[in-house]
Motif scaffolding. Structure first.
Motif, mmCIF file in Angstrom:
data_model
loop_
_atom_site.group_PDB
_atom_site.id
_atom_site.type_symbol
_atom_site.label_atom_id
_atom_site.label_comp_id
_atom_site.label_asym_id
_atom_site.label_seq_id
_atom_site.Cartn_x
_atom_site.Cartn_y
_atom_site.Cartn_z
ATOM 1 N N ARG A 31 38.962 27.077 43.771
ATOM 2 C CA ARG A 31 39.403 26.195 44.867
ATOM 3 C C ARG A 31 40.796 25.633 44.586
ATOM 4 N N ALA A 32 41.047 25.225 43.341
ATOM 5 C CA ALA A 32 42.372 24.693 42.986
ATOM 6 C C ALA A 32 43.449 25.770 43.163
ATOM 7 N N ALA A 33 43.132 27.000 42.769
ATOM 8 C CA ALA A 33 44.090 28.101 42.933
ATOM 9 C C ALA A 33 44.337 28.374 44.416
ATOM 10 N N ALA A 34 43.286 28.240 45.237
ATOM 11 C CA ALA A 34 43.437 28.468 46.678
ATOM 12 C C ALA A 34 44.388 27.446 47.297
ATOM 13 N N ILE A 35 44.288 26.194 46.882
ATOM 14 C CA ILE A 35 45.196 25.155 47.398
ATOM 15 C C ILE A 35 46.648 25.507 47.041
ATOM 16 N N ALA A 36 46.857 25.823 45.769
ATOM 17 C CA ALA A 36 48.216 26.167 45.329
ATOM 18 C C ALA A 36 48.745 27.401 46.061
ATOM 19 N N ALA A 37 47.889 28.383 46.269
ATOM 20 C CA ALA A 37 48.314 29.606 46.957
ATOM 21 C C ALA A 37 48.621 29.350 48.417
ATOM 22 N N LEU A 38 47.860 28.486 49.061
ATOM 23 C CA LEU A 38 48.148 28.165 50.460
ATOM 24 C C LEU A 38 49.547 27.581 50.600
ATOM 25 N N VAL A 39 49.923 26.747 49.655
ATOM 26 C CA VAL A 39 51.260 26.148 49.672
ATOM 27 C C VAL A 39 52.329 27.197 49.369
ATOM 28 N N THR A 40 52.027 28.081 48.412
ATOM 29 C CA THR A 40 53.013 29.054 47.944
ATOM 30 C C THR A 40 53.190 30.241 48.891
ATOM 31 N N VAL A 41 52.067 30.821 49.319
ATOM 32 C CA VAL A 41 52.102 32.105 50.032
ATOM 33 C C VAL A 41 52.101 31.925 51.547
ATOM 34 N N LEU A 80 35.963 33.114 37.267
ATOM 35 C CA LEU A 80 37.252 33.397 36.628
ATOM 36 C C LEU A 80 37.987 34.528 37.322
ATOM 37 N N LEU A 81 37.233 35.533 37.703
ATOM 38 C CA LEU A 81 37.851 36.670 38.400
ATOM 39 C C LEU A 81 38.385 36.227 39.755
ATOM 40 N N ARG A 82 37.609 35.405 40.472
ATOM 41 C CA ARG A 82 38.078 34.930 41.785
ATOM 42 C C ARG A 82 39.354 34.106 41.640
ATOM 43 N N ARG A 83 39.410 33.264 40.607
ATOM 44 C CA ARG A 83 40.636 32.494 40.369
ATOM 45 C C ARG A 83 41.809 33.427 40.096
ATOM 46 N N ALA A 110 41.166 33.835 54.106
ATOM 47 C CA ALA A 110 40.440 34.027 52.845
ATOM 48 C C ALA A 110 40.606 32.818 51.928
ATOM 49 N N LEU A 111 41.812 32.300 51.836
ATOM 50 C CA LEU A 111 42.053 31.150 50.957
ATOM 51 C C LEU A 111 41.368 29.893 51.486
ATOM 52 N N LEU A 112 41.367 29.711 52.794
ATOM 53 C CA LEU A 112 40.661 28.559 53.370
ATOM 54 C C LEU A 112 39.154 28.675 53.148
ATOM 55 N N ALA A 113 38.622 29.882 53.222
ATOM 56 C CA ALA A 113 37.193 30.081 52.964
ATOM 57 C C ALA A 113 36.856 29.728 51.515
ATOM 58 N N VAL A 114 37.721 30.111 50.588
ATOM 59 C CA VAL A 114 37.503 29.749 49.179
ATOM 60 C C VAL A 114 37.515 28.234 49.043
ATOM 61 N N LEU A 115 38.466 27.614 49.693
ATOM 62 C CA LEU A 115 38.591 26.160 49.622
ATOM 63 C C LEU A 115 37.335 25.463 50.141
ATOM 64 N N ARG A 116 36.747 26.011 51.197
ATOM 65 C CA ARG A 116 35.563 25.394 51.804
ATOM 66 C C ARG A 116 34.271 25.706 51.055
ATOM 67 N N THR A 117 34.128 26.925 50.532
ATOM 68 C CA THR A 117 32.801 27.346 50.092
ATOM 69 C C THR A 117 32.672 27.780 48.646
ATOM 70 N N ASP A 118 33.769 27.980 47.927
ATOM 71 C CA ASP A 118 33.635 28.509 46.569
ATOM 72 C C ASP A 118 33.116 27.435 45.617
ATOM 73 N N PRO A 119 32.059 27.736 44.867
ATOM 74 C CA PRO A 119 31.506 26.739 43.948
ATOM 75 C C PRO A 119 32.339 26.541 42.684
ATOM 76 N N TYR A 120 33.288 27.429 42.425
ATOM 77 C CA TYR A 120 34.076 27.349 41.192
ATOM 78 C C TYR A 120 35.333 26.535 41.443
ATOM 79 N N PHE A 121 35.450 25.398 40.736
ATOM 80 C CA PHE A 121 36.554 24.484 40.967
ATOM 81 C C PHE A 121 37.917 25.149 40.797
ATOM 82 N N GLU A 122 38.070 25.961 39.740
ATOM 83 C CA GLU A 122 39.381 26.570 39.485
ATOM 84 C C GLU A 122 39.785 27.531 40.592
#
Length: 181
Positions: free
Chosen positions: A170-180, A133-136, A156-168
């Protein structure tokens, strides 16, 4: 500081010429409404102040400095079972609210920290020292509101996308890659 120094020098001059000092007057400036100490109450207070003022840049510099100091104190919280209080989590949210860009590197370090959680925390479902939750929230409420892309953020966001076990996360990382980025 200059005003204080002038007062001291004036007092020394009066003493040297044999004048009695004026009576001591202790008048403190009004502090206005108090800032809540509970983390979530503080977050609500800050959001309301920012809405009323028009953003962090519109706050008095002393008030902004104090709120950032409170943010720093929350970020160093080491309690892992913080759901009712959420000290570190609230600190992350305040980084975004207050546009505290100096903490971007800290947010990225927390996001990439893969130290395993302590044994008891793992028994309760935790994976890493900074929970899912904190990572999200680091991504959604810390990094995205800062709006600072760049190679470090993208890595950092790509690393989360590849390796983070928490789905939320990873989903936040995808949205952030598009946004930021």
């Amino acid at each position: 500081l200059g005003g204080s120094l002038d007062l001291i020098l004036g007092e020394v001059d009066r003493l040297l010429t044999g004048q009695r000092p004026p009576p001591l007057s202790l008048e403190f400036p009004s502090t206005g409404p108090t800032v809540p100490s509970a983390p979530h109450a503080l977050l609500r207070h800050v959001r309301a102040r920012l809405a009323a003022a028009g953003g962090p840049d519109a706050l008095d510099p002393a008030e902004l400095a104090y709120l950032r100091y409170r943010t720093d104190r929350l970020l160093v919280s080491e309690g892992w079972c913080e759901i009712p209080l959420g000290c570190r989590n609230v600190g992350v949210k305040l980084v975004g609210c207050l546009q505290y860009r100096q903490h971007l590197a800290l947010l990225l370090a927390m996001l990439g920290d893969r130290r395993p959680a302590p044994f008891l925390q793992r028994l309760c479902g935790g994976d890493f020292v900074h929970g899912g939750l904190l990572r999200r929230n680091i991504i959604e409420q810390g990094i995205v509101p800062l709006g600072q892309g760049g190679p470090e953020v993208e890595r950092a966001l790509l690393a989360v996308l590849r390796t983070d076990p928490y789905f939320e996360a990873r989903a936040a990382a995808i949205a952030a890659l598009v946004t930021v980025c």
